[in-house]
Design an enzyme around this catalytic site. Structure first.
Site, PDB file in Angstrom:
ATOM      1  N   GLU A 246       0.826  -1.211   0.000  1.00 13.48           N
ATOM      2  CA  GLU A 246       0.000   0.000   0.000  1.00 13.48           C
ATOM      3  C   GLU A 246       0.862   1.265   0.000  1.00 13.48           C
ATOM      4  OE1 GLU A 246      -3.288  -2.188   2.829  1.00 13.48           O
ATOM      5  OE2 GLU A 246      -2.669  -0.161   3.323  1.00 13.48           O
TER       6      GLU A 246
ATOM      7  N   CYS B 122       3.340   8.338   1.413  1.00 13.84           N
ATOM      8  CA  CYS B 122       3.681   7.396   2.480  1.00 13.84           C
ATOM      9  C   CYS B 122       3.990   6.049   1.831  1.00 13.84           C
ATOM     10  CB  CYS B 122       2.498   7.270   3.441  1.00 13.84           C
ATOM     11  SG  CYS B 122       2.746   5.996   4.696  1.00 13.84           S
TER      12      CYS B 122
ATOM     13  N   CYS C 295       5.119  -7.627   7.663  1.00 14.68           N
ATOM     14  CA  CYS C 295       6.022  -7.140   8.705  1.00 14.68           C
ATOM     15  C   CYS C 295       6.154  -8.240   9.747  1.00 14.68           C
ATOM     16  CB  CYS C 295       5.411  -5.891   9.343  1.00 14.68           C
ATOM     17  SG  CYS C 295       6.453  -5.116  10.610  1.00 14.68           S
TER      18      CYS C 295
ATOM     19  N   CYS D   3       3.366  -5.985  16.276  1.00 14.55           N
ATOM     20  CA  CYS D   3       2.602  -5.036  17.112  1.00 14.55           C
ATOM     21  C   CYS D   3       1.130  -5.468  17.144  1.00 14.55           C
ATOM     22  CB  CYS D   3       2.719  -3.614  16.564  1.00 14.55           C
ATOM     23  SG  CYS D   3       4.424  -3.000  16.541  1.00 14.55           S
TER      24      CYS D   3
ATOM     25  N   CYS E 127      -1.696  -3.688  14.932  1.00 17.61           N
ATOM     26  CA  CYS E 127      -1.369  -3.349  13.540  1.00 17.61           C
ATOM     27  C   CYS E 127      -1.779  -4.447  12.564  1.00 17.61           C
ATOM     28  CB  CYS E 127       0.135  -3.089  13.432  1.00 17.61           C
ATOM     29  SG  CYS E 127       0.646  -2.604  11.785  1.00 17.61           S
TER      30      CYS E 127
ATOM     31  N   CYS F 120      -3.899   1.019   7.783  1.00 18.05           N
ATOM     32  CA  CYS F 120      -2.809   0.588   6.924  1.00 18.05           C
ATOM     33  C   CYS F 120      -2.589  -0.913   7.049  1.00 18.05           C
ATOM     34  CB  CYS F 120      -1.542   1.339   7.324  1.00 18.05           C
ATOM     35  SG  CYS F 120      -0.140   0.880   6.348  1.00 18.05           S
TER      36      CYS F 120
HETATM   37  N1  SAH Z   1       7.159  -0.123  11.343  1.00 15.62           N
HETATM   38  C1  SAH Z   1       7.222   1.290  11.485  1.00 15.62           C
HETATM   39  C2  SAH Z   1       6.463   2.067  10.431  1.00 15.62           C
HETATM   40  C3  SAH Z   1       5.132   1.585   9.970  1.00 15.62           C
HETATM   41  S1  SAH Z   1       3.708   1.817  10.981  1.00 15.62           S
HETATM   42  C4  SAH Z   1       6.817   1.711  12.876  1.00 15.62           C
HETATM   43  O1  SAH Z   1       6.441   0.846  13.649  1.00 15.62           O
HETATM   44  O2  SAH Z   1       6.936   2.874  13.202  1.00 15.62           O
HETATM   45  C5  SAH Z   1       3.405   3.543  11.071  1.00 15.62           C
HETATM   46  C6  SAH Z   1       2.784   3.968  12.391  1.00 15.62           C
HETATM   47  O3  SAH Z   1       1.424   3.539  12.516  1.00 15.62           O
HETATM   48  C7  SAH Z   1       3.495   3.409  13.620  1.00 15.62           C
HETATM   49  O4  SAH Z   1       3.577   4.390  14.613  1.00 15.62           O
HETATM   50  C8  SAH Z   1       2.555   2.301  14.055  1.00 15.62           C
HETATM   51  O5  SAH Z   1       2.744   1.945  15.385  1.00 15.62           O
HETATM   52  C9  SAH Z   1       1.227   2.940  13.769  1.00 15.62           C
HETATM   53  N2  SAH Z   1       0.093   2.025  13.672  1.00 15.62           N
HETATM   54  C10 SAH Z   1       0.054   0.789  13.133  1.00 15.62           C
HETATM   55  N3  SAH Z   1      -1.187   0.286  13.187  1.00 15.62           N
HETATM   56  C11 SAH Z   1      -1.946   1.211  13.768  1.00 15.62           C
HETATM   57  C12 SAH Z   1      -3.327   1.278  14.106  1.00 15.62           C
HETATM   58  N4  SAH Z   1      -4.140   0.259  13.864  1.00 15.62           N
HETATM   59  N5  SAH Z   1      -3.785   2.401  14.683  1.00 15.62           N
HETATM   60  C13 SAH Z   1      -2.958   3.443  14.919  1.00 15.62           C
HETATM   61  N6  SAH Z   1      -1.650   3.441  14.633  1.00 15.62           N
HETATM   62  C14 SAH Z   1      -1.145   2.329  14.065  1.00 15.62           C
END
Ligand code: SAH
Length: 350
Positions: free
Chosen positions: A92, A105, A112, A116, A119, A333
Site C-alpha cells: 500500500e 507514504c 512485517c 505489534c 497493527c 494501513c
Molecule cells: N514499522 C514502522 C512504520 C510503519 S507503521 C513503525 O512501527 O513505526 C506507522 C505507524 O502507525 C506506527 O507508529 C505504528 O505503530 C502505527 N500504527 C500501526 N497500526 C496502527 C493502528 N491500527 N492504529 C494506529 N496506529 C497504528
C-alpha cells in the site's frame, strides 16, 4: 540468468557498472536521470544512450515498475493505492495533501515481522523486504497517477524500515539525489518501532531526515503488551538510543503515540510519558488507534485525547493530535492488502 532491478542502484553503483561495461563515466548520470528524474519504464525510451549499451542493459536488468491494482480517493484529496510489485505481491502507498506540499507514504516490506498487537500489516508476518527500486517505484507510481510533484516522503507504510536497512538506505540516496526526484532529507521522515541497534547505525549516517519512533507507551509493562519488540529493546534502551541519536545528528526525534482506550490513555500515563521524554525538545504525535480485526483494542475518545494532550503540554512536552486524512476511504494501513478488496471506510492513519 535472473535479471537485476537496475532502479535499485544508487548513482555510485551505476558508475561502477558503467566502468565495468567500458562506458564513459557520464553515462551513469544519464542513466540515473532516465530512471529517477524522467522515471521511464523501459530502456528503449532512453534515447540518448547507445543502442549497444541498451541491448546489454535490457538483457541483464529490469526496471522495477509498480502497477496500480486498486485506487481509493477520499473527499479530502487523500489517495490510497494498492500497488502490485513485479513478482505479484501487493503493498500500500498513500498520497496525502498538506498545506506544505504533497506527501507520499511508502511501504518498505511486504508484510512485517514486528508483531505489534494493534497493527494489521503484521498479521500475516513478513513475506519479503522491498528493493530500493520498488520503494522508489511507489513514489513514481503515485506521481504518475496524480500528475503532480511530491515534496515530502514518509516511511510509515507497511513494514519496518529499519528491518530492511540496506535497501532503505539505497532508496534514500536515490530519492534525495538532485539528479532524480530530488526530495531533500529534511522532507523525509522514517518511522521505526524501535530497533535499537539499527537506530544507532542510522545515527552514524548523519542523514538529516526526521526519525519518528513509535513509542505508544512509557513503561515496559504497557509497551511490551502492545509491542513484542519491547521485550528485545526495552524503553530505557530505546530512550538512550533516541537521546544519542539527537546528540549525534543534531536532529530532534519525534514520537508517535497511538491512543488505546483504557490501555495507555490515563492521566497517570501522560505524567509518566512526560517524565520520560521531558527535556528532549521532542514532539509527540497523538493518534487515535484504528481498530483492526482480531485486535482487542479500541480508540480513546476525542475528549480523552484532548485531556492527554493538555496534560503533556502543561508538563512541558509538545504534543499534537494528528489530523485524520482520508477518513472516508479504506481502513487502517495493511488492511487493504490483507483483504485484497478494501473495507468500508475508517481512516488511513496508521
Ligand atoms: N514499522 C514502522 C512504520 C510503519 S507503521 C513503525 O512501527 O513505526 C506507522 C505507524 O502507525 C506506527 O507508529 C505504528 O505503530 C502505527 N500504527 C500501526 N497500526 C496502527 C493502528 N491500527 N492504529 C494506529 N496506529 C497504528
Amino acid at each position: 540468468m535472473d535479471q537485476i532491478g537496475i532502479s535499485s542502484y544508487p548513482e555510485e553503483r551505476l558508475a561502477g557498472l558503467m566502468q565495468e561495461l567500458g562506458q564513459p563515466a557520464f553515462r551513469a548520470r544519464q542513466l540515473f536521470r532516465w530512471l529517477h528524474e524522467k522515471q521511464v519504464c523501459a530502456f528503449c525510451e532512453m534515447t540518448d544512450l547507445p543502442k549497444a549499451l541498451l541491448a546489454v542493459l535490457e538483457e541483464r536488468f529490469t526496471i522495477e515498475t509498480l502497477a496500480v491494482q486498486r485506487r481509493q480517493q477520499s473527499r479530502d484529496g487523500t489517495v490510497k493505492y494498492l500497488l502490485r510489485l513485479p513478482d505479484g505481491n501487493c503493498i500500500e502507498t498513500v498520497w496525502m495533501r498538506y498545506s506544505y506540499g504533497n506527501t507520499v507514504c511508502v511501504s518498505t516490506q511486504v508484510g512485517c515481522r514486528m508483531g505489534c498487537r494493534f497493527c494489521a500489516s503484521t498479521q500475516g508476518g513478513r513475506v519479503r523486504s522491498l528493493t530500493a527500486g520498488e520503494i522508489a517505484g511507489e513514489v513514481y507510481a503515485a506521481v504518475c497517477d496524480m500528475g503532480e510533484r511530491v515534496s515530502h516522503i514518509v516511511l510509515m507504510g507497511i513494514g519496518e524500515p529499519l528491518d530492511n536497512f540496506d535497501n532503505v538506505m539505497d532508496f534514500l540516496s536515490i530519492i534525495s539525489s538532485p539528479h532524480g526526484a530530488n526530495i531533500g532529507m529534511r522532507n523525509i521522515s522514517l518511522s521505526t518501532c524501535g530497533l535499537v541497534p539499527m537506530i544507532e547505525k542510522l545515527a552514524e549516517r548523519h542523514l538529516g531526515l526526521t526519525l519518528s519512533v513509535s513509542l505508544h507507551a512509557p513503561t515496559n509493562e504497557m509497551r511490551s503488551a502492545m509491542m513484542p519488540v519491547n521485550d528485545a529493546y526495552p524503553v530505557e534502551q530505546l530512550m538512550r538510543a533516541c537521546r544519542a541519536y539527537q546528540q549525534t545528528t543534531g536532529r530532534r526525534v519525534s514520537f508517535e503515540y497511538s491512543m488505546v482506550n483504557g490501555v495507555n490513555d490515563s492521566p497517570e500515563t501522560a505524567r509518566r510519558l512526560a517524565q520520560l521524554i521531558r527535556g528532549m525538545g521532542a514532539h509527540v504525535n497523538l493518534i487515535p488507534i484504528n481498530p483492526v480485526d482480531g485486535s482487542p483494542y479500541s480508540a480513546s475518545d476525542a475528549a480523552n485525547i484532548r485531556r492527554f494532550q493538555a496534560m503533556l503540554t502543561q508538563l512541558g512536552v509538545n504534543a499534537t493530535v494528528r489530523r485524520r486524512l482520508g477518513a472516508d476511504i479504506s481502513a487502517a494501513c495493511g488492511q487493504l492488502r490483507r483483504e485484497g478488496a478494501g473495507l468500508p471506510a475508517d481512516s488511513i492513519d496508521g
